[in-house]
Design a protein around this motif. Sequence first.
Motif, mmCIF file in Angstrom:
data_model
loop_
_atom_site.group_PDB
_atom_site.id
_atom_site.type_symbol
_atom_site.label_atom_id
_atom_site.label_comp_id
_atom_site.label_asym_id
_atom_site.label_seq_id
_atom_site.Cartn_x
_atom_site.Cartn_y
_atom_site.Cartn_z
ATOM 1 N N ARG A 87 0.826 -1.199 0.000
ATOM 2 C CA ARG A 87 0.000 0.000 0.000
ATOM 3 C C ARG A 87 0.862 1.250 0.000
ATOM 4 N NH1 ARG A 87 -3.996 -1.526 4.985
ATOM 5 N NH2 ARG A 87 -1.961 -1.669 5.980
ATOM 6 N N GLY A 88 0.310 2.335 -0.545
ATOM 7 C CA GLY A 88 0.950 3.638 -0.463
ATOM 8 C C GLY A 88 2.364 3.653 -0.986
ATOM 9 N N GLU A 89 3.278 4.193 -0.170
ATOM 10 C CA GLU A 89 4.666 4.330 -0.608
ATOM 11 C C GLU A 89 5.328 2.987 -0.859
ATOM 12 O OE1 GLU A 89 5.078 5.101 3.961
ATOM 13 O OE2 GLU A 89 3.502 5.169 2.414
ATOM 14 N N TYR A 90 4.862 1.928 -0.186
ATOM 15 C CA TYR A 90 5.449 0.607 -0.391
ATOM 16 C C TYR A 90 5.110 0.084 -1.784
ATOM 17 C CZ TYR A 90 5.338 1.377 4.597
ATOM 18 O OH TYR A 90 5.455 1.959 5.834
ATOM 19 N N ALA A 91 3.896 0.327 -2.210
ATOM 20 C CA ALA A 91 3.511 -0.049 -3.576
ATOM 21 C C ALA A 91 4.291 0.767 -4.596
ATOM 22 C CB ALA A 91 2.006 0.158 -3.770
ATOM 23 N N ASP A 92 4.481 2.054 -4.304
ATOM 24 C CA ASP A 92 5.230 2.915 -5.222
ATOM 25 C C ASP A 92 6.674 2.430 -5.353
ATOM 26 O OD1 ASP A 92 2.997 4.501 -5.573
ATOM 27 O OD2 ASP A 92 3.610 5.988 -4.077
ATOM 28 N N ARG A 93 7.306 2.108 -4.245
ATOM 29 C CA ARG A 93 8.705 1.674 -4.287
ATOM 30 C C ARG A 93 8.832 0.342 -5.030
ATOM 31 N NH1 ARG A 93 9.364 2.990 2.108
ATOM 32 N NH2 ARG A 93 9.338 5.269 1.932
ATOM 33 N N ARG A 94 7.899 -0.556 -4.788
ATOM 34 C CA ARG A 94 7.925 -1.842 -5.481
ATOM 35 C C ARG A 94 7.765 -1.646 -6.985
ATOM 36 N NH1 ARG A 94 3.763 -5.956 -6.594
ATOM 37 N NH2 ARG A 94 4.718 -8.043 -6.486
ATOM 38 N N ARG A 95 6.832 -0.805 -7.366
ATOM 39 C CA ARG A 95 6.567 -0.536 -8.782
ATOM 40 C C ARG A 95 7.783 0.114 -9.431
ATOM 41 N NH1 ARG A 95 2.785 2.710 -7.949
ATOM 42 N NH2 ARG A 95 1.215 1.088 -7.651
ATOM 43 N N ASN A 96 8.375 1.083 -8.758
ATOM 44 C CA ASN A 96 9.527 1.787 -9.325
ATOM 45 C C ASN A 96 10.736 0.868 -9.484
ATOM 46 O OD1 ASN A 96 8.079 4.187 -9.499
ATOM 47 N ND2 ASN A 96 8.805 4.952 -7.524
ATOM 48 N N ALA A 97 10.904 -0.053 -8.544
ATOM 49 C CA ALA A 97 12.012 -1.007 -8.654
ATOM 50 C C ALA A 97 11.819 -1.893 -9.884
ATOM 51 C CB ALA A 97 12.109 -1.859 -7.393
ATOM 52 N N GLY A 98 10.583 -2.325 -10.103
ATOM 53 C CA GLY A 98 10.292 -3.137 -11.286
ATOM 54 C C GLY A 98 10.535 -2.371 -12.570
#
Length: 225
Positions: A87-98
């Motif tokens: 959720r939130g920033e954790y989803a953003d960081r995961r997406r950006n890493a991908g």
Amino acid sequence: MTGSADVLSNLLDSRYSCRAFLSKEVPREDIERMLRMGQRTASWCNSQPWRVHLTSGAATERLREAVYAQGASGELDPDIAGPVEYRGEYADRRRNAGYALYNALGIARDDYARRGEQMLENFRFFGAPHVAVVTTDKALGVYGAVDCGGYVANMLLAAESLGIAAVPQAAVPMASTALHRELGIGDDRDIVCAISFGYADETHPANTCRTDRATLDDTVVWVTD
């Protein structure tokens, strides 16, 4: 002490997750030194819950084949359940890493076929000649898994200090049936993580990928009053 801090900072800055390896094996003495450094990890009540099944040579190839077969089948059965939701920033960081990895490999964001192929490379250990499968005693629960996380972090830094490329992998333990069977891991142990390691293929575009880190403002709450 300043010199020691600089050495640690440099190791943290230079380490990255290697996703393409040469076939060249790491000398046994370097592997043992890496393991001895990892063994200095602090743990709850000094329980040192980690146990490592470490492969080389034909054993790596046999395990690679078995893990890939289960991973490609889609019939995954991790011992430790993954996140319920990002959720939130954790989803953003995961997406950006991908996206960082896909950009390095020239994979378009909507090219789901190639994204799927790249994901399956996890189950091939990205071609690494060695894999260390880290387990904990099931009875220790979350405390054992947390201690193993510290062990993995220290192993990555130890590898970097020895010129060994490595990648921590949460995907590999999703093929737990293959791992338990091929490595003889008992049902009393949970598979926490795998570390694939060897020497980096520096010509491979996957190894140009780097991820950023959140700032202290994003991760630290200062309590002063």
